[in-house]
Structures are given as structure tokens and as C-alpha cells.
Design an enzyme around this catalytic site. Sequence first.
Site, PDB file in Angstrom:
ATOM      1  N   THR A  51      16.805  -8.983  46.617  1.00 33.49           N
ATOM      2  CA  THR A  51      17.839  -9.642  47.419  1.00 33.49           C
ATOM      3  C   THR A  51      17.638  -9.381  48.908  1.00 33.49           C
ATOM      4  OG1 THR A  51      19.225  -7.667  47.226  1.00 33.49           O
ATOM      5  CG2 THR A  51      19.587  -9.402  45.593  1.00 33.49           C
ATOM      6  N   LEU A  91      12.859  -9.428  53.196  1.00 30.16           N
ATOM      7  CA  LEU A  91      11.457  -9.788  52.964  1.00 30.16           C
ATOM      8  C   LEU A  91      11.329 -10.697  51.735  1.00 30.16           C
ATOM      9  CD1 LEU A  91       8.499  -9.302  53.852  1.00 30.16           C
ATOM     10  CD2 LEU A  91       8.401  -7.492  52.143  1.00 30.16           C
ATOM     11  N   ALA A  92      12.070 -10.366  50.689  1.00 30.18           N
ATOM     12  CA  ALA A  92      12.011 -11.192  49.476  1.00 30.18           C
ATOM     13  C   ALA A  92      12.481 -12.614  49.788  1.00 30.18           C
ATOM     14  CB  ALA A  92      12.876 -10.566  48.382  1.00 30.18           C
ATOM     15  N   LYS A  93      13.554 -12.711  50.557  1.00 32.34           N
ATOM     16  CA  LYS A  93      14.121 -14.041  50.830  1.00 32.34           C
ATOM     17  C   LYS A  93      13.239 -14.858  51.780  1.00 32.34           C
ATOM     18  CE  LYS A  93      18.378 -12.537  51.734  1.00 32.34           C
ATOM     19  NZ  LYS A  93      19.809 -12.362  51.913  1.00 32.34           N
ATOM     20  N   ARG A 138      20.527  -3.261  43.618  1.00 32.97           N
ATOM     21  CA  ARG A 138      21.780  -2.680  43.138  1.00 32.97           C
ATOM     22  C   ARG A 138      22.887  -3.722  43.021  1.00 32.97           C
ATOM     23  NH1 ARG A 138      22.183   1.706  47.711  1.00 32.97           N
ATOM     24  NH2 ARG A 138      21.700  -0.255  48.730  1.00 32.97           N
ATOM     25  N   LYS A 151       4.511  -2.153  53.876  1.00 30.00           N
ATOM     26  CA  LYS A 151       4.437  -1.260  55.023  1.00 30.00           C
ATOM     27  C   LYS A 151       5.850  -0.886  55.447  1.00 30.00           C
ATOM     28  CE  LYS A 151       4.886  -3.536  59.340  1.00 30.00           C
ATOM     29  NZ  LYS A 151       4.452  -3.826  60.660  1.00 30.00           N
ATOM     30  N   HIS A 197      -0.131  -7.638  55.501  1.00 28.95           N
ATOM     31  CA  HIS A 197      -0.177  -9.100  55.370  1.00 28.95           C
ATOM     32  C   HIS A 197      -1.184  -9.740  56.320  1.00 28.95           C
ATOM     33  CE1 HIS A 197       2.790  -8.844  58.637  1.00 28.95           C
ATOM     34  NE2 HIS A 197       2.307 -10.014  58.998  1.00 28.95           N
ATOM     35  N   GLU A 215       3.331 -10.666  71.489  1.00 27.06           N
ATOM     36  CA  GLU A 215       4.568 -11.274  71.000  1.00 27.06           C
ATOM     37  C   GLU A 215       5.501 -11.551  72.173  1.00 27.06           C
ATOM     38  OE1 GLU A 215       5.704  -9.530  66.810  1.00 27.06           O
ATOM     39  OE2 GLU A 215       5.293  -7.898  68.183  1.00 27.06           O
ATOM     40  N   HIS A 266      -2.369  -3.214  61.312  1.00 22.88           N
ATOM     41  CA  HIS A 266      -2.930  -4.560  61.493  1.00 22.88           C
ATOM     42  C   HIS A 266      -4.169  -4.578  62.395  1.00 22.88           C
ATOM     43  CE1 HIS A 266       0.718  -5.601  59.619  1.00 22.88           C
ATOM     44  NE2 HIS A 266       1.479  -5.651  60.681  1.00 22.88           N
TER      45      HIS A 266
HETATM   46  P1  NAP Z   1      16.311  -5.104  53.291  1.00 17.73           P
HETATM   47  O1  NAP Z   1      16.619  -6.479  53.771  1.00 17.73           O
HETATM   48  O2  NAP Z   1      17.127  -3.964  53.798  1.00 17.73           O
HETATM   49  O3  NAP Z   1      16.369  -5.136  51.694  1.00 17.73           O
HETATM   50  C1  NAP Z   1      16.297  -3.973  50.929  1.00 17.73           C
HETATM   51  C2  NAP Z   1      16.374  -4.362  49.484  1.00 17.73           C
HETATM   52  O4  NAP Z   1      16.319  -3.174  48.706  1.00 17.73           O
HETATM   53  C3  NAP Z   1      17.668  -5.071  49.093  1.00 17.73           C
HETATM   54  O5  NAP Z   1      17.377  -6.006  48.096  1.00 17.73           O
HETATM   55  C4  NAP Z   1      18.501  -3.944  48.534  1.00 17.73           C
HETATM   56  O6  NAP Z   1      19.460  -4.488  47.655  1.00 17.73           O
HETATM   57  C5  NAP Z   1      17.435  -3.140  47.810  1.00 17.73           C
HETATM   58  N1  NAP Z   1      17.790  -1.737  47.628  1.00 17.73           N
HETATM   59  C6  NAP Z   1      18.227  -0.863  48.562  1.00 17.73           C
HETATM   60  N2  NAP Z   1      18.476   0.337  47.998  1.00 17.73           N
HETATM   61  C7  NAP Z   1      18.198   0.211  46.675  1.00 17.73           C
HETATM   62  C8  NAP Z   1      18.255   1.086  45.571  1.00 17.73           C
HETATM   63  N3  NAP Z   1      18.662   2.364  45.690  1.00 17.73           N
HETATM   64  N4  NAP Z   1      17.888   0.626  44.368  1.00 17.73           N
HETATM   65  C9  NAP Z   1      17.474  -0.651  44.212  1.00 17.73           C
HETATM   66  N5  NAP Z   1      17.394  -1.536  45.209  1.00 17.73           N
HETATM   67  C10 NAP Z   1      17.757  -1.109  46.437  1.00 17.73           C
HETATM   68  O7  NAP Z   1      14.802  -4.707  53.610  1.00 17.73           O
HETATM   69  P2  NAP Z   1      13.558  -5.697  53.795  1.00 17.73           P
HETATM   70  O8  NAP Z   1      13.522  -6.116  55.221  1.00 17.73           O
HETATM   71  O9  NAP Z   1      13.560  -6.730  52.746  1.00 17.73           O
HETATM   72  O10 NAP Z   1      12.336  -4.690  53.604  1.00 17.73           O
HETATM   73  C11 NAP Z   1      11.904  -4.226  52.347  1.00 17.73           C
HETATM   74  C12 NAP Z   1      10.626  -3.419  52.533  1.00 17.73           C
HETATM   75  O11 NAP Z   1       9.637  -4.256  53.080  1.00 17.73           O
HETATM   76  C13 NAP Z   1      10.748  -2.247  53.517  1.00 17.73           C
HETATM   77  O12 NAP Z   1       9.903  -1.213  53.094  1.00 17.73           O
HETATM   78  C14 NAP Z   1      10.242  -2.820  54.818  1.00 17.73           C
HETATM   79  O13 NAP Z   1       9.719  -1.825  55.664  1.00 17.73           O
HETATM   80  C15 NAP Z   1       9.150  -3.730  54.306  1.00 17.73           C
HETATM   81  N6  NAP Z   1       8.819  -4.844  55.197  1.00 17.73           N
HETATM   82  C16 NAP Z   1       9.742  -5.772  55.540  1.00 17.73           C
HETATM   83  C17 NAP Z   1       9.397  -6.823  56.356  1.00 17.73           C
HETATM   84  C18 NAP Z   1      10.381  -7.895  56.731  1.00 17.73           C
HETATM   85  O14 NAP Z   1       9.973  -8.827  57.411  1.00 17.73           O
HETATM   86  N7  NAP Z   1      11.619  -7.812  56.331  1.00 17.73           N
HETATM   87  C19 NAP Z   1       8.084  -6.937  56.844  1.00 17.73           C
HETATM   88  C20 NAP Z   1       7.140  -5.977  56.470  1.00 17.73           C
HETATM   89  C21 NAP Z   1       7.524  -4.938  55.638  1.00 17.73           C
HETATM   90  P3  NAP Z   1      20.794  -3.684  47.247  1.00 17.73           P
HETATM   91  O15 NAP Z   1      21.392  -3.171  48.515  1.00 17.73           O
HETATM   92  O16 NAP Z   1      21.635  -4.696  46.533  1.00 17.73           O
HETATM   93  O17 NAP Z   1      20.366  -2.595  46.332  1.00 17.73           O
END
Ligand code: NAP
Length: 484
Positions: free
Chosen positions: A19, A22-24, A51, A148, A178, A216, A240
Site C-alpha cells: 500500500t 513505491l508500490a503505488k 498492516r 534501497k 533501479h 535534479e 547509482h
Molecule cells: P511508504 O510509502 O512509507 O510505505 C511503507 C509501506 O510499508 C506501507 O505499505 C506500509 O503499510 C508498510 N508497512 C509499514 N510498516 C509495516 C509493518 N510493520 N508490517 C507490514 N507492513 C508495513 O514507503 P515507500 O516510499 O513505499 O518505500 C518503501 C521502501 O522502498 C523503503 O525502503 C524506501 O526506502 C524504498 N524506496 C522508495 C522509493 C520511493 O520512491 N518511494 C524509492 C526508492 C526506494 P502499513 O502502514 O499499512 O503497514
Amino acid sequence: MVSRVIPVDAFDLVIFGGTGDLAKRKILPGLYRRFMAGQMTENSRIIGAARADLNDDSFRALVGEAIEEFVPKDRQDAKIIAQFLEKIAYVSIDATGEGGWAKLRGMMREGVVRAFYFSVAPSLFGAIAERLHLNEIADAQSRIVVEKPFGRDLASAKALNAVLAKHFTEAQIYRIDHYLGKETVQNLMAVRFANILFEPLWKAEYVDHVQITVAETVSVDGRGAYYDKSGAMRDMVQNHMMQLLCLIAMEPPYHFDPDAVRDEKLKVIRALDPVKPEHIVRGQYNAGGGEGSYIEHSEDPSSKTESYIALKVKVSNWRWQGTPFYLRTGKRLRARASEIAITFKEPPHSIFDDASGWRENVLVIRLQPNEGMELQVMIKEPGPGGMRLMQVPLDMSFAAALGDEADDVPDAYERLIMDVIRGNQTLFMRGDEVEAAWAWTDPLIQGWEARGDKPQGYDPGSSGPEDALMLMHRDGRRWREIKG
Ligand code: NAP
């Protein structure tokens, strides 16, 4: 002319953090595009895990919204989206708790590839790896994908590697950078190793210097406090830019095989000299253009974290003795542009007059915008005015060369996820590679921390701090213009 789509084996892909941002933005839209292209097969499934108290339907709604927001409109097809959403399920799991794991185990199917994407904070990697193992959800063929940042120094990277290694072998671990999934970055290898033209010249004897730029325009506003803990060195250079440097500097691997490629990259990292303090320039953007300064965004008036860094790097081996690599990256710069420029030396003897306008040959590999390659060559200036030379580009933009099909080239995340399913680790970082990169980075950071160096201010919309220009000028060279 482009993608011959070869479907991958059927899979169950569990996205922890399904949720999250990054997933979205990347993972789910990317999977939809691969489904649309026919690469993700009918018999595959995606299971979101987080969660939040969702069910299959409410998670499907979230995925549908993500596709609507992050997939270009002309690639949104209601019928295909509906078929894709049928492949999606959800399980509510707390990585650090015990609920939900038995349900997840019950959802796993036999005879398909099992992959687990850890799109969560690295502090949760250990808990998830352990529970996948204890609950017998992961088997010996399963793959895990980790995001990362992979550590913030050598000690934390080693600790992360150790935590994953408790339950998974190196062959099961896919560390995503990436950048390595970008089309042009892979093209670096094709250009170097599939053409006879460049490789004979690819050495200190003929290459004057290499510039790698990742510029950037964005600030860190809104995530300044988070960014302030890392800075440009940790956020960009250690991962990178290090990967780009490796692909430029490495020896030809014996085969395009994951370990052969990664062995050669590792040798480059190990050959990097420590960087002298006078070859490091760090900067922080000033206020301007209606936006606050880095200091305001970081919320720490005494912050010494850099939003810009330039480095002169030496690769100490036979091939590169005497050829410097200049790296620079920063926020709030003139344009959003990433490129690698290889500047060649003068011909050994000129048959033309000094006034003939000679300039160096430069091979430019553009990562963004307008991915492509450009070779600056000398020709005769047209007209009757005697033998005067001028520099012109042999320019190839992938979009122009590939036409409409360029739109179908998978983006970095799509490609990398398909590689995970195929079991191909070539474009993923190996544990020893990550550790070697930190082993080179740590002393540099410790050095400027111990010296108490303060980053130099630079204006938004500029090409960085004055001292970064001097870094090149002192060597009788200049940075290329940052052009968007
Ligand atoms: P985010 O938006 O904060 O999402 C975190 C996700 O983890 C949510 O789905 C959250 O859902 C879940 N989560 C948190 N605590 C949890 C737990 N105890 N058990 C199960 N699920 C849990 O973070 P994000 O930006 O997607 O980043 C995710 C990872 O990718 C990080 O390591 C970040 O450094 C890396 N990353 C992100 C990007 C980017 O562009 N966003 C780019 C490169 C790398 P719930 O709160 O419902 O549990």
C-alpha cells in the site's frame, strides 16, 4: 523492431508494503504494463501485504487508482485493467507480529515462482525474512527483492546482508538499484561490448577524462528532515553513480552472465583510490525562485549535509592510470539531466593549422531526458573558406530511432521485476559489491565530518557551487553544460 515479449513463468509475487508510495507509483503500475504486454501470464498473481485492514476488493480498488494515476492515459484499457485486478489479492500482516502469516502460507501455490518484494523500511527486512522462513512460506527457489537504501555505512550494510543471509542464499537475494534497469544504462554494456569501434579506445591512452552528471531541479522540501540523514553522497553517489562508473570502467566480462558482470564491477570499486579532500566539493542550495534554502528544508539550522557533491575520482588500474572520473550530482540545479560523457584525447599529430578549430571527440550517453547517445566528431566547415574544422554531433535519440515502439520499452522497475521472475541477477547488486561501495564511501564521509567541512552555498538554477567549477578548471578542463 523493439520488444519481442517473452512471457515469464507463472509467479506468486508478494509485495510487503503493497500500500506504500513505491508500490503505488512504480511496482503495481509496472506490473500492469507487463500484464498488458503479455509478459506477465494469466496464471500469475500479486499479493499485497501491509498492516492496513484491507480486503482483496479494497486493495484492488487501491491498485486501480494507482494505475489511473501513474500509467499514461493511452495505456489504460478498462478491460485489461479488470483482468489484471483479478490477479490481485491482499493479506493483512504486521512484519513484526505473528498474525497473517498462516493465511499467506495458505495462499502460496506449488509449481510457480515465489517472489517476495520487501518494499518497506530496511529495519523490517530481518523480521520479514525470518517469518517467511519460520512459516515455511519461502522455499529454496524463492526470491526476495530488497529496496534501497541498502545500509547507511559499511557496518549497517553488513548487518543487513547478515540478516538476509540467515534465511536466504545470495542467489535468492535481488538488491534493486533501479538505475541498472534503465534502458540506456544497459545500452552502455551493448555499446562497449557489442561494437568493435569503442573498446580499443576505451583506456587512459585515448580517454582524457570521464564526466558523470546526475542533476535534479527538485528540492528536498517536504522530506528534508529525512534527506538530511543521508545527503547526496549516500543517496546518489554510493549506489547509482557508482554503478554507472563501474559500467564505464570495468573490463569486458567473459560472458553476459550475472556473476561475470558483477565480478568485473567489484574489481572497479576495489580499484578506487581514496578521494583527497581537495577533490571533494559539497554544496547546499540557497533560497531562491520562491523556495526556501536547503537549511530551511532540512529543518536543522546547523546542518552540514550536502545537497550537491562533486568528486574527482581515480581508478587505480592499468586501464585508467591518469584518466580522472569527475562525478557530480545535486538538487535544485539548472535542469533535470543525467549523462555520462567520455572525452577523448587529441590526435597524436595534427595535419591542420592551429586555427582550424579542433575540439575533442566526446561520446555522450544521455540517461535523461531524451535517452540516447551522441558522438561529437570533427568535420570540415562547409563552404569555400579553406580547411576549417567544426564539431558536429552524430546524435541518436532512442525515441526517434525506435519510433512508437519506444513507448513500449519497459521502465526500470518493470524490467527488473521481470528479471527477478526469470531468475536473472545481472542487473542487481551483489552483497560484496554493496559492501565494497560502502568501504570506499565511509572514509570520505568520516573525513569531512572529522574536519567539520561546511558545504558551500549555490544558487538554485545554477550548475552548482563555484568550487566545483574550480575542481575542473584547475585541471584545465570544464564541466559540460547542464541542459534539460
Ligand atoms: P511508504 O510509502 O512509507 O510505505 C511503507 C509501506 O510499508 C506501507 O505499505 C506500509 O503499510 C508498510 N508497512 C509499514 N510498516 C509495516 C509493518 N510493520 N508490517 C507490514 N507492513 C508495513 O514507503 P515507500 O516510499 O513505499 O518505500 C518503501 C521502501 O522502498 C523503503 O525502503 C524506501 O526506502 C524504498 N524506496 C522508495 C522509493 C520511493 O520512491 N518511494 C524509492 C526508492 C526506494 P502499513 O502502514 O499499512 O503497514
